[in-house]
Write an enzyme that holds these catalytic residues in place. Structure first.
Site, short mmCIF file in Angstrom:
data_model
loop_
_atom_site.label_atom_id
_atom_site.label_comp_id
_atom_site.label_asym_id
_atom_site.label_seq_id
_atom_site.Cartn_x
_atom_site.Cartn_y
_atom_site.Cartn_z
N ASP A 1 41.42 56.73 41.95
CA ASP A 1 41.76 57.90 42.76
C ASP A 1 42.75 58.74 41.96
O ASP A 1 42.99 58.50 40.77
CB ASP A 1 42.27 57.48 44.15
CG ASP A 1 43.67 56.87 44.13
OD1 ASP A 1 44.24 56.67 43.03
OD2 ASP A 1 44.20 56.59 45.22
N HIS A 2 43.35 59.73 42.63
CA HIS A 2 44.29 60.63 41.94
C HIS A 2 45.51 59.88 41.40
O HIS A 2 46.00 60.20 40.32
CB HIS A 2 44.74 61.74 42.90
CG HIS A 2 45.31 61.22 44.18
ND1 HIS A 2 44.52 60.64 45.16
CD2 HIS A 2 46.58 61.15 44.64
CE1 HIS A 2 45.28 60.26 46.17
NE2 HIS A 2 46.54 60.55 45.87
N CYS B 1 44.34 52.67 41.53
CA CYS B 1 44.87 53.63 42.50
C CYS B 1 46.39 53.56 42.33
O CYS B 1 46.86 53.15 41.27
CB CYS B 1 44.38 53.33 43.92
SG CYS B 1 44.84 51.74 44.61
N GLY B 2 47.15 53.93 43.35
CA GLY B 2 48.60 53.91 43.18
C GLY B 2 49.13 52.51 42.92
O GLY B 2 49.91 52.26 41.99
N THR B 3 48.68 51.56 43.74
CA THR B 3 49.10 50.16 43.61
C THR B 3 48.01 49.26 43.05
O THR B 3 48.29 48.11 42.71
CB THR B 3 49.48 49.60 44.99
OG1 THR B 3 48.32 49.72 45.83
CG2 THR B 3 50.65 50.36 45.60
N GLY B 4 46.79 49.72 43.05
CA GLY B 4 45.63 48.87 42.75
C GLY B 4 45.09 48.16 43.98
O GLY B 4 43.99 47.58 43.94
N ILE B 5 45.83 48.22 45.08
CA ILE B 5 45.48 47.39 46.24
C ILE B 5 44.34 48.00 47.06
O ILE B 5 43.34 47.33 47.34
CB ILE B 5 46.72 47.16 47.13
CG1 ILE B 5 47.78 46.35 46.37
CG2 ILE B 5 46.33 46.45 48.43
CD1 ILE B 5 49.13 46.27 47.09
N GLY B 6 44.49 49.25 47.45
CA GLY B 6 43.49 49.84 48.34
C GLY B 6 42.11 49.90 47.71
O GLY B 6 41.10 49.57 48.35
N HIS C 1 39.86 31.42 36.43
CA HIS C 1 39.69 30.73 37.72
C HIS C 1 38.80 31.49 38.69
O HIS C 1 38.10 30.86 39.49
CB HIS C 1 41.05 30.49 38.38
CG HIS C 1 41.86 29.43 37.71
ND1 HIS C 1 42.95 28.83 38.29
CD2 HIS C 1 41.73 28.87 36.48
CE1 HIS C 1 43.46 27.93 37.47
NE2 HIS C 1 42.75 27.94 36.34
N ARG D 1 35.20 23.12 38.33
CA ARG D 1 35.55 23.16 39.76
C ARG D 1 35.69 24.59 40.27
O ARG D 1 35.50 24.86 41.46
CB ARG D 1 36.84 22.38 40.02
CG ARG D 1 38.09 23.00 39.42
CD ARG D 1 39.30 22.09 39.57
NE ARG D 1 40.54 22.72 39.15
CZ ARG D 1 40.92 22.85 37.89
NH1 ARG D 1 40.14 22.41 36.91
NH2 ARG D 1 42.07 23.43 37.58
N HIS D 2 36.02 25.51 39.36
CA HIS D 2 36.18 26.90 39.78
C HIS D 2 34.84 27.54 40.15
O HIS D 2 34.79 28.45 40.97
CB HIS D 2 36.87 27.70 38.68
CG HIS D 2 38.20 27.13 38.30
ND1 HIS D 2 39.26 27.09 39.17
CD2 HIS D 2 38.62 26.53 37.15
CE1 HIS D 2 40.30 26.50 38.58
NE2 HIS D 2 39.93 26.15 37.35
C1 RB5 Z 1 47.50 57.24 47.45
O1 RB5 Z 1 48.69 57.90 47.81
C2 RB5 Z 1 47.70 55.73 47.55
O2 RB5 Z 1 47.78 55.35 48.89
C3 RB5 Z 1 46.57 55.02 46.86
O3 RB5 Z 1 46.51 55.44 45.55
C4 RB5 Z 1 46.67 53.51 46.80
O4 RB5 Z 1 47.89 53.09 46.29
C5 RB5 Z 1 46.25 52.77 47.99
O5 RB5 Z 1 46.22 51.53 48.01
#
Ligand code: RB5
Length: 148
Positions: A11-12, A68-73, A101, A135-136
């Site tokens: 994303d941005h 993304c910002g955190t990689g999480i979303g 793993h 095992r993995h």
């Molecule tokens: C965008 O502001 C931010 O929410 C997105 O990049 C990401 O970090 C979501 O997990």
């Protein structure tokens, strides 16, 4: 020289890191399948996680990199498809274990949480490290066929 294409998307908030890692992949000799986004304008990370999942599902790429910002979303979005094993990684240890793993096929990183040198190191380790199997393999197979 690798013949494999690596898919990449962000994303941005991951866009600058996507540019950096696209160049790193090209320097390593990989073809790059760019799934967007194409600039710093605000977009929705699920759209790009889903684009990655579709590329993996369709066999356009076997492996990919998401930011993304955190990689999480974007990781959550990609993992909605069972063909994807996406892992958020922050360091070399995580990058190595995601392969050994978890047989991760998509590397996720945060454009706002990781520096360029560490991101390049994680990418190289992700690309070079084989799955341990054993095992993995049984556990990864359970991920592919969830009994929920
Ligand atoms: C965008 O502001 C931010 O929410 C997105 O990049 C990401 O970090 C979501 O997990």
């Amino acid at each position: 020289m690798p013949s494999e294409a690596i898919a990449i998307a962000s994303d941005h908030a991951g866009y600058d890191l996507k540019l950096l890692l696209t160049k790193e992949l090209q320097d390593l000799g990989y073809a790059v399948l760019d799934l967007g986004t194409g600039g710093p304008e605000s977009v929705d990370y699920p759209d790009f996680g889903f684009a990655m999942a579709a590329a993996i599902r369709d066999g356009r790429a076997a492996r990919g990199v998401l930011m993304c910002g955190t990689g999480i979303g974007i990781c959550i979005a990609a993992n909605r498809h069972p063909a994807v094993r996406a892992a958020v990684v922050h360091d070399a240890y995580g990058a190595r274990l995601s392969r050994q793993h978890n047989d991760a096929n998509v590397l996720c990183m945060g454009g706002r949480t990781i520096g360029p040198d560490v991101a390049r190191e994680c990418l190289r380790i992700f690309l070079e490290t084989p799955f341990d199997g054993g095992r993995h393999a049984r556990r990864v197979d359970k991920l592919t066929h969830p009994k929920i």
